[in-house]
Each structure stands twice: as structure tokens, then as C-alpha cells.
Design an enzyme around this catalytic site. Structure first.
Site, mmCIF file in Angstrom:
data_model
loop_
_atom_site.group_PDB
_atom_site.id
_atom_site.type_symbol
_atom_site.label_atom_id
_atom_site.label_comp_id
_atom_site.label_asym_id
_atom_site.label_seq_id
_atom_site.Cartn_x
_atom_site.Cartn_y
_atom_site.Cartn_z
ATOM 1 N N VAL A 1 15.511 -9.898 -70.269
ATOM 2 C CA VAL A 1 14.450 -10.577 -69.535
ATOM 3 C C VAL A 1 13.436 -9.537 -69.065
ATOM 4 C CG1 VAL A 1 13.885 -12.101 -67.601
ATOM 5 C CG2 VAL A 1 16.006 -12.446 -68.865
ATOM 6 N N GLU B 1 8.047 -19.292 -65.750
ATOM 7 C CA GLU B 1 7.670 -18.850 -64.407
ATOM 8 C C GLU B 1 8.626 -17.753 -63.948
ATOM 9 O OE1 GLU B 1 7.701 -20.941 -59.957
ATOM 10 O OE2 GLU B 1 8.436 -22.008 -61.703
ATOM 11 N N ASP C 1 26.853 -24.188 -68.647
ATOM 12 C CA ASP C 1 27.137 -22.781 -68.319
ATOM 13 C C ASP C 1 26.774 -22.559 -66.854
ATOM 14 O OD1 ASP C 1 27.957 -20.155 -68.712
ATOM 15 O OD2 ASP C 1 26.027 -19.492 -69.510
ATOM 16 N N ASP D 1 18.965 -20.344 -67.451
ATOM 17 C CA ASP D 1 19.874 -20.133 -68.577
ATOM 18 C C ASP D 1 20.375 -21.443 -69.196
ATOM 19 O OD1 ASP D 1 21.199 -18.565 -70.341
ATOM 20 O OD2 ASP D 1 22.616 -17.693 -68.925
ATOM 21 N N ILE E 1 13.670 -6.732 -66.509
ATOM 22 C CA ILE E 1 14.242 -7.195 -65.242
ATOM 23 C C ILE E 1 15.757 -7.214 -65.359
ATOM 24 C CG2 ILE E 1 14.476 -9.157 -63.665
ATOM 25 C CD1 ILE E 1 11.855 -10.241 -64.870
ATOM 26 N N LYS F 1 23.912 -9.910 -72.719
ATOM 27 C CA LYS F 1 24.572 -9.630 -73.994
ATOM 28 C C LYS F 1 23.691 -10.056 -75.163
ATOM 29 C CE LYS F 1 27.963 -12.193 -72.724
ATOM 30 N NZ LYS F 1 27.575 -12.373 -71.312
ATOM 31 N N GLU F 2 22.978 -11.155 -74.968
ATOM 32 C CA GLU F 2 22.225 -11.711 -76.084
ATOM 33 C C GLU F 2 20.715 -11.707 -75.917
ATOM 34 O OE1 GLU F 2 24.837 -14.933 -76.477
ATOM 35 O OE2 GLU F 2 25.942 -13.654 -77.836
ATOM 36 N N ALA F 3 20.282 -11.432 -74.696
ATOM 37 C CA ALA F 3 18.843 -11.456 -74.444
ATOM 38 C C ALA F 3 18.492 -10.439 -73.366
ATOM 39 C CB ALA F 3 18.417 -12.843 -73.988
HETATM 40 N N1 LIG Z 1 12.571 -16.942 -64.579
HETATM 41 C C1 LIG Z 1 13.189 -15.880 -64.083
HETATM 42 N N2 LIG Z 1 12.680 -15.248 -62.992
HETATM 43 C C2 LIG Z 1 13.315 -14.164 -62.484
HETATM 44 N N3 LIG Z 1 14.428 -13.628 -62.994
HETATM 45 C C3 LIG Z 1 14.982 -14.206 -64.077
HETATM 46 C C4 LIG Z 1 14.388 -15.357 -64.675
HETATM 47 N N4 LIG Z 1 15.138 -15.716 -65.736
HETATM 48 C C5 LIG Z 1 16.153 -14.834 -65.787
HETATM 49 N N5 LIG Z 1 16.065 -13.911 -64.801
HETATM 50 C C6 LIG Z 1 16.974 -12.776 -64.572
HETATM 51 O O1 LIG Z 1 17.573 -12.412 -65.790
HETATM 52 C C7 LIG Z 1 18.983 -12.572 -65.744
HETATM 53 C C8 LIG Z 1 19.505 -13.079 -67.080
HETATM 54 O O2 LIG Z 1 18.927 -14.338 -67.377
HETATM 55 P P1 LIG Z 1 19.766 -15.439 -68.119
HETATM 56 O O3 LIG Z 1 20.940 -15.817 -67.294
HETATM 57 O O4 LIG Z 1 18.830 -16.530 -68.493
HETATM 58 O O5 LIG Z 1 20.194 -14.650 -69.433
HETATM 59 P P2 LIG Z 1 21.632 -14.393 -70.073
HETATM 60 O O6 LIG Z 1 21.440 -14.154 -71.498
HETATM 61 O O7 LIG Z 1 22.573 -15.442 -69.634
HETATM 62 O O8 LIG Z 1 22.099 -13.073 -69.455
HETATM 63 P P3 LIG Z 1 23.638 -12.755 -69.221
HETATM 64 O O9 LIG Z 1 24.191 -12.425 -70.561
HETATM 65 O O10 LIG Z 1 23.582 -11.616 -68.260
HETATM 66 O O11 LIG Z 1 24.264 -13.996 -68.626
HETATM 67 C C9 LIG Z 1 19.213 -13.500 -64.568
HETATM 68 O O12 LIG Z 1 20.456 -13.283 -63.967
HETATM 69 C C10 LIG Z 1 18.083 -13.125 -63.631
HETATM 70 O O13 LIG Z 1 18.431 -11.974 -62.909
HETATM 71 MG MG LIG Z 2 23.002 -16.058 -67.544
#
Ligand SMILES: Nc1ncnc2c1ncn2[C@@H]1O[C@H](COP(=O)(O)OP(=O)(O)OP(=O)(O)O)[C@@H](O)[C@H]1O
Ligand SMILES: [Mg+2]
Length: 281
Positions: free
Chosen positions: A61, A146, A193, A210, A53, A57-59
Site C-alpha cells: 500500500v 481514499e 476476512d 481489504d 505505507i 504478503k500479496e500487495a
Molecule cells: N485506505 C487506506 N488508508 C490508509 N491505510 C491503508 C488503507 N488501505 C490499507 N492501508 C494500510 O495497509 C495495510 C494493508 O492493507 P490491506 O489489509 O488491504 O492489505 P493486505 O494485503 O491484507 O495486507 P496483509 O497481507 O498485511 O494483510 C493496512 O493494515 C493498513 O495499515
Molecule cells: Mg489485510
């Protein structure tokens, strides 16, 4: 056909050559992550993995399906390409004085600790009634939660929607403040954050995502983080409020007993946060 029970990913992980381990990058999950995914399948948390999805940078989804056919989101932390490794271990990895095996173990320990923290924060916030995705499971470097979206389309972030894309910006603004206060007073957490990038806009409502950076209220920088979170929100909504002052208000309110109204406002000393904020200006 061999079942997934026949695959001993642990053994493979142990026997894999170090350089191969580090070269397994990006598009391909490494053996360690495969093992975590298989565990989630064996435990019946996931039935099918569908696809990415979002990539951070670190993960990464990933969209998956549970046994009932409902969509769930898997946040999978990288253990081979994280900025952590790139920034700190770039020079160490090629240095024969350091044993790769130890480094590998250290990185995985750090990533797992981070995931436990993020999952713990998410769970505490969710339990406190903060609008977050429902936590489902934690497995090594994978957080299952979820899925927030319509069909297979993830809900957009506030930054993607923009202020002009919100049906009722005023309501969303106060909803965020209600949730920030609830995190602080009931979950005893500061997100740390918080911004338009970590809030999903879903069916005219919000979900805060996040939670990896969140800190306990007792953290020495908690109030500073709270002020920064609030300033990010005030900036996005073009509201001329001072994050530090509102953070101070919330912190003061945390010392008294609270009640809740049907809208989700906490009532402390007979007052809701928005009433106190109105008195500020
Ligand atoms: N539970 C969820 N349902 C739907 N989309 C999600 C969900 N969790 C995360 N996402 C999607 O994945 C993206 C990244 O999630 P998250 O902010 O938790 O990770 P991150 O490591 O901070 O990524 P980034 O480095 O881009 O900030 C979110 O912007 C969103 O688009
Ligand atoms: Mg994020």
C-alpha cells in the site's frame, strides 16, 4: 524532457526478456506495474507517488497525492513476488517444458481478476453505506482509494490499537456489527476476512478494509464465513456470543424489508440486530 506520453511501456513489457521480468523483484516495480501507474497519472487520478505505507504478503500500500493535493492510498498487488507464484510456480518457472511467457500472462490475469473482485466488493460495500475507504479507481493491479489517516500517518488497525486503546469499545463493537449486517443485507456481501487486522480505527470510528476475499451472499460458504468473521470480532472484544447463531440471525433478517434509523441500525420486523442479540442470551 520526455513526457510520460512518450514512454511506451506496453512495448517494453512485450520485448523484455522473460528471465529479466521474473528477476525484477520486490523493491523495484516491474514494467507492467509502471505502466499501470502511468495510466493512473495520465487519467489524472494521481499526481504524485509518495511512498510505501504498508507491505503485505500479496500487495503493497502506497501513499500518493491526487491533483487537488489530497492524499490517496494505492493498493498495488505484486505480480512477480506473490505467494501464488512462490507456492505454485517455483518449480514450473525453471522447467524448459513450460513457456515463461504463458505463465507470466496467467499470473497477470489472475492478479487482475482478483483486483477487479476486490474493487467491485469495496465499491458495493461503500455504496451500501458500509464504513470503508471511498473507492477511487481501478487500473490493472492497482486499487486507488481514499487514504484513511491523519496527515501522512495511516490510521492504525484495531489490532495495533488494542482493546484498551479504544475510547469507547462498546460503541466500536456495535458499530462493527451494524456494518457487518449492512454488508450482508444491503451490499449482499460477506467480508470473509474480517478481524481486528482489517479494521482501521479512525477518529473514534472505524473503516473496514481489504475486501478481496469477500463473497456474495449466495456463495455456498457465505454463512460459514459470516460466522467466522463474527467469531473473530467476538474474540477480540471478549464477548461470549456464538458467531454461527448471530450469523443465522442476520441471514433471517435479510429476507424481510428493512428501514434505517439515524444511528445506522437496520430495523427488520420492528427490531434492530442488537435487540435480537440481547434476546439470544
Ligand atoms: N485506505 C487506506 N488508508 C490508509 N491505510 C491503508 C488503507 N488501505 C490499507 N492501508 C494500510 O495497509 C495495510 C494493508 O492493507 P490491506 O489489509 O488491504 O492489505 P493486505 O494485503 O491484507 O495486507 P496483509 O497481507 O498485511 O494483510 C493496512 O493494515 C493498513 O495499515
Ligand atoms: Mg489485510
Amino acid at each position: 524532457m520526455a513526457s510520460i506520453d512518450d514512454i511506451d511501456a506496453t512495448k517494453r513489457y512485450r520485448t523484455e526478456k522473460d528471465h529479466e521480468y521474473f528477476e525484477t523483484i520486490d523493491e523495484v516495480f516491474n514494467a507492467y506495474t509502471w505502466r499501470s501507474l502511468l495510466s493512473l497519472m495520465n487519467k489524472g487520478v494521481i499526481d504524485e507517488v509518495l511512498g510505501p505505507i504498508a507491505q503485505g504478503k500479496e500487495a503493497r500500500v502506497i501513499l500518493a497525492k491526487d491533483k487537488n493535493g489530497s492524499y490517496i492510498a494505492l493498493k498495488i498487488y505484486y505480480t512477480t513476488t506473490s505467494t501464488f507464484i512462490k507456492s505454485r510456480y517455483k518449480y514450473i518457472i525453471g522447467d524448459p517444458r513450460f513457456k515463461n511467457k504463458k505463465i507470466k500472462k496467467d499470473i497477470i490475469d489472475i492478479v487482475e481478476a482478483w483486483c477487479r473482485k476486490e474493487y467491485g466488493n469495496l465499491s458495493a460495500a461503500y455504496k451500501a453505506g458500509v464504513k470503508t475507504p471511498r473507492p477511487i479507481a481501478l487500473e490493472d493491479n492497482i486499487i486507488a482509494m481514499e487514504f484513511i489517516g491523519e496527515g501522512i500517518a495511516p490510521a492504525p488497525t484495531l489490532s495495533e490499537v488494542g482493546l484498551e486503546g479504544l475510547e469507547d469499545p462498546d460503541e466500536i463493537f456495535w458499530e462493527i456489527l451494524r456494518n457487518v449486517e449492512r454488508s450482508y443485507i444491503i451490499a449482499k456481501l460477506v467480508h470473509a476476512d474480517l478481524s481486528e487486522f482489517n479494521i482501521l480505527y479512525y477518529r473514534g470510528d472505524i473503516r473496514v478494509i481489504d475486501w478481496g476475499s469477500a463473497v456474495k451472499r449466495e456463495h455456498p460458504l457465505a454463512l460459514e464465513f459470516l460466522a467466522r468473521d463474527l467469531n473473530n470480532i467476538f474474540r477480540f472484544f471478549g464477548v461470549g456470543l456464538d458467531g454461527a447463531r448471530v450469523a443465522g440471525l442476520i441471514a433471517e433478517r435479510a429476507s424481510g424489508p428493512y428501514e434505517e434509523d439515524e444511528e445506522g441500525w437496520l430495523i427488520v420486523g420492528g427490531k434492530r440486530l442488537y435487540e435480537e442479540i440481547e434476546e439470544l442470551s
